[in-house]
Design an enzyme around this catalytic site. Structure first.
Site, mmCIF file in Angstrom:
data_model
loop_
_atom_site.group_PDB
_atom_site.id
_atom_site.type_symbol
_atom_site.label_atom_id
_atom_site.label_comp_id
_atom_site.label_asym_id
_atom_site.label_seq_id
_atom_site.Cartn_x
_atom_site.Cartn_y
_atom_site.Cartn_z
ATOM 1 N N GLU A 135 -14.280 79.134 69.276
ATOM 2 C CA GLU A 135 -14.429 79.765 70.543
ATOM 3 C C GLU A 135 -13.803 79.233 71.687
ATOM 4 O OE1 GLU A 135 -16.733 79.340 68.035
ATOM 5 O OE2 GLU A 135 -17.426 81.225 67.838
ATOM 6 N N HIS A 204 -29.894 80.401 66.245
ATOM 7 C CA HIS A 204 -29.429 81.697 66.313
ATOM 8 C C HIS A 204 -30.164 82.696 66.984
ATOM 9 C CE1 HIS A 204 -26.324 80.792 63.442
ATOM 10 N NE2 HIS A 204 -25.927 81.956 63.419
#
Lengths: 412, 428
Positions: A135, A204
């Site tokens: 990322e 998450h």
């Protein structure tokens, strides 16, 4: 995750640009029937046991087959948020070769949540670029490309993973235009599912709306319906500044009615403008993303008790549409804010401040703030339900604001 | 052949002439390097399975795929007890995960459930060599690491069911297994996130010995992560620090060739991950991750190195997952022939064959183990199913070690002292 859609057949690509509605219908029909056949075929070849890999909806094959009539009725009036996002990216890529999509599994896998379905076939691997799991790296590369006028759409598989790249988002993207004295603009979109899904626990399930919205230089959008998704994503891609585009996993598969205007390739929504989803006169309820749906359901319940709620879909978290919020509160004199994120320093806190600053004398009741519980998301389903706002929480808060008696509140 | 015949140790790396590095590498038996040079298996052949992108999909190095018939050249060193322990642990991992799939489709588990089928040799080969005090750091594919480390199947299954009796009281779930008692310290859902944490665990071990003068402290940390992680910054950052400070850690790459639907070869400019150790001064070892005895042999030496204070080792285990990335993954991109190839190399049946042909145990003895394990797994399901869900009050527990972190309420007392707090009805 993973709805496993098939690609288009070779030679049957839909031409770039506006998606004619009939063709879309045919495409959907074809892919649904072929998908179910192909999936069953593939299960047979699979090295693992076949029956247990079937998802519940597939186990009963008869249920899975949808009649033509059903599909055409559904598609003629409705569009899923997933298709709305897909078509928005598709059209903007067709219209401007500087637009490209980048992220994990956006290409060959067709997107972890199938939002980029079919785009690799159409635009090739140079413009639909699969990245390694890096990322920080690919976000920075996107930012650098944007410095030079490209228009990257960077997909985070979920926004939770954007934490790995937050330095590049805040320091490299949000601040560059200012630091360079206006020499370097960063026309980039960071998009992906944000907030709680179901059963995916603490790491998450984080909502980043308040985080990114606190940072100058960023624009933060969060769509609810298919119209929002299409109009705002197209606006975000065309925008000359970095835009955080917060989607919701649960909403991807949800269908919303769409008008012909919305399907026009020129359709675009203004950034910074909220939408009044339902007019009312007794209490204002602000929400964004999935919570708009909850607020609308709450309004339905409240109407039975004679409370008329006005529902504001914020659409844009930054810039925040202060005018629409204040005008509504001046009319209803009561405010309930709803969000899935944590309560402290949240979006609701900001809205409350906005109303206290500009419409203090209009308030007839304390502002009610509905947010996620002040705990990391628990895994156990009974605790998870307690940790995210429910429709009944909104109903209760609205009633409290209207000085109706309400039963004891649930935790947070 | 030695126990290390299936590994590769970087021989004359361009910078390996540095005497410091040579000394580090020498802790692996020199015969093994020699074996590799004369062995036909050591030829850097790439396999014939070609992917759509024209590059080899599997068989990053030939010696892990061409030696299919022979399992474990470690015959001379493994005892009957050790072999049976490995077998039992691997069988437990497989049986447990198969049960998880069933339970997931029956709606007993939620969210993302990532199964370990096919990779058992890695977890078993390493973790069974650890002491209770040694630490394991895992990923989101963590159920079997927990089992190998000794967390009871009941506690893991109950956690997956979201029950109060789970190893994290139902708060962590599939991707976040922790057990302080067993020194299993996560359970991390983000790529690369566990590596620095593991390095920190190794740091604490060295710190306790050297600064706090706990001279008996020689605990080792094993960090498990996948091929996809090895393109991530934290991996390289920690290779550097672990080597720099000579930390007692083993970095174990479970290279199952795929990061969800991204082929390792499509994502990585230099796909041989073990080669990334030597530039940092860390020995890199490549081992067949479908052969538990080879993994076990390498693990023994790597863990011993760490315990002796000789620093970290990077071990790349080439393995394969027999199921999709998670139970929600349609798994459309991996080719059937590739799957078939690896399923024919099932590490559990291979060990079974080895144990029988080497007269370490009889078929019926193994069947007794299998029966016992299946009962353990059945029992775990029954236990999990009949366990209570977490009480409502638990929602606000464990956010802080000291719940005063919730602050002071309107009555001037700490919010956690409010009776409503423990009943889960407080507004916080």
């Amino acid at each position: 995750m993973g709805c496993g859609a098939s690609r288009l057949e070779p030679g049957e690509d839909i031409p770039p640009g506006l998606l004619p509605f009939r063709r879309r219908l045919q495409e959907l029909k074809r892919s649904r029937t072929e998908e179910s056949r192909r999936r069953r075929r593939e299960r047979k070849d699979s090295i693992v046991s076949t029956t247990e890999l079937l998802r519940p909806e597939e186990r009963d094959a008869d249920d899975f087959e949808t009649t033509e009539e059903e599909i055409s009725r559904a598609v003629a009036e409705k569009m899923t948020v997933r298709d709305a996002l897909n078509s928005a990216i598709d059209e903007e890529m067709a219209a401007d070769p500087k637009v490209f999509l980048m992220g994990e599994e956006v290409g060959e896998y067709q997107g972890a949540y199938k939002v980029s379905r079919g785009l690799l076939d159409k635009y090739g691997p140079e413009r639909v670029r699969d990245t390694p799991i890096t990322e920080a790296g690919f976000t920075g590369i996107g930012v650098g490309a944007a410095y030079y006028g490209l228009k990257p759409v960077v997909e985070f598989m979920t926004f939770n993973f954007s934490m790995q790249a937050i330095d590049q988002i805040i320091n490299s993207a949000a601040k560059s235009n200012y630091m360079s004295g206006g020499q370097i603009s960063v026309p980039i979109v960071f998009r992906g599912p944000n907030g709680a899904a179901a059963g995916v626990a603490a790491q998450h399930s984080h909502c980043y709306a308040a985080w990114y919205a606190s940072c100058p230089g960023l624009k933060v959008l969060s769509p609810y319906s298919s119209e929002d998704a299409r109009g705002m994503l197209k606006a975000a891609i065309r925008d000359p500044d970095p835009v955080i585009f917060l989607e919701n996993e649960i909403l991807y598969g949800e269908s919303f009615p769409v008008s012909a205007d919305v399907l026009d390739s020129n359709f675009c929504l203004p950034i910074g403008k909220a939408m009044i989803e339902r007019e009312g006169k007794h209490v204002t309820i602000t929400a964004f993303s999935k919570m708009v749906g909850y607020a609308l359901k709450a309004a339905e319940i409240l109407s039975k008790d004679g409370i008329s709620a006005e529902i504001i879909n914020l659409r844009s978290i930054r810039p925040l549409d202060r005018d629409t919020i204040n005008a509504s509160v001046r009319k209803t004199n009561r405010l309930v804010t709803v969000e899935e994120g944590f309560p402290q320093h949240g979006v609701g806190a900001e809205i409350c401040a906005v109303v206290v600053e500009e419409s203090f004398e209009y308030l007839d009741a304390p502002v009610e703030r509905i947010a996620g519980a002040d705990v990391p998301m628990p895994y156990a389903p009974n605790l998870e339900r307690l940790a995210v706002p429910q429709v009944e929480d909104i109903v209760r808060a609205a009633k409290r604001a209207c000085y109706r008696s309400v039963p004891m509140a649930a935790a947070a | 052949m030695s126990a290390f015949s299936a590994i590769k140790i970087l021989p004359t790396h361009s910078v390996a002439s540095h005497h410091h590095r040579r000394r580090r590498l020498s802790s692996f038996p020199s015969t093994c390097a020699a074996d590799l040079f004369c062995s036909p298996l050591a030829k850097p052949i790439f396999s014939s399975f070609a992917s759509a992108s024209g590059r080899s999909v599997r068989g990053i190095s030939a010696n892990v795929v061409s030696d299919e018939k022979q399992l474990g050249s470690a015959s001379s060193v493994i005892t009957r007890e050790e072999a049976l322990d490995l077998y039992e642990d691997m069988f437990l991992g497989r049986s447990f995960e198969d049960m998880c799939a069933q339970m997931y489709y029956r709606g007993k588990m939620f969210g993302f459930v990532h199964l370990y089928n096919g990779q058992e040799a890695v977890s078993t080969g390493f973790i069974r060599l650890l002491t209770a005090r040694d630490s394991v750091v895992s990923t989101y594919r963590d159920h079997v690491h927990a089992l190998s480390k000794g967390v009871p199947a009941r506690a893991v299954m109950a956690e997956l069911f979201g029950k109060a009796t789970g190893c994290c009281r139902g708060q962590g779930g599939s991707m976040h297994m922790f057990s302080r008692e067993h020194n299993l310290i996560g359970g991390f859902a983000f790529i690369g996130e566990g590596i620095p944490v593991a390095t920190g665990a190794a740091f604490s071990s060295k710190y306790r010995r050297e600064v706090l003068k706990e001279e008996t402290c020689n605990d080792v940390t094993v960090a498990f992560f996948g091929d996809g992680t090895c393109n991530n910054g934290q991996f390289f950052e920690c290779l550097n620090m672990a080597a720099l400070w000579k930390l007692p850690i083993v970095f174990v790459v479970e290279n199952n060739l795929w990061a969800i639907g991204m082929s390792h070869l499509r994502a990585t400019s230099e796909p041989e991950i073990w080669k990334k150790g030597p530039p940092f001064g860390i020995p890199g070892v490549h081992v067949d991750g479908m052969d538990v005895l080879k993994v076990w042999g390498v693990a023994k030496e790597a863990i011993a190195r760490a315990r002796r204070g000789e620093g970290p080792t990077l071990v790349e285990c080439e393995t394969y997952r027999f199921r999709g990335h998670s139970l929600a993954d349609p798994d459309e991109l991996r080719k059937p022939d590739e799957k078939a190839h690896y399923s024919s190399r099932d590490p559990i049946s291979a060990l079974k064959k080895y144990v029988i042909t080497h007269n370490l145990a009889t078929k019926s003895e193994l069947q007794t183990i299998e029966k016992k394990i299946n009962e353990v797994v059945e029992d775990a399901v029954e236990f999990a199913d009949s366990s209570p869900p977490p009480p409502r009050s638990q929602l606000l527990e464990n956010v802080f070690a000291d719940p005063k972190g919730f602050g002071i309420g309107p009555d001037g007392k700490y919010r956690c002292e409010d009776p409503g707090f423990t009943q889960g009805t407080a507004q916080v």
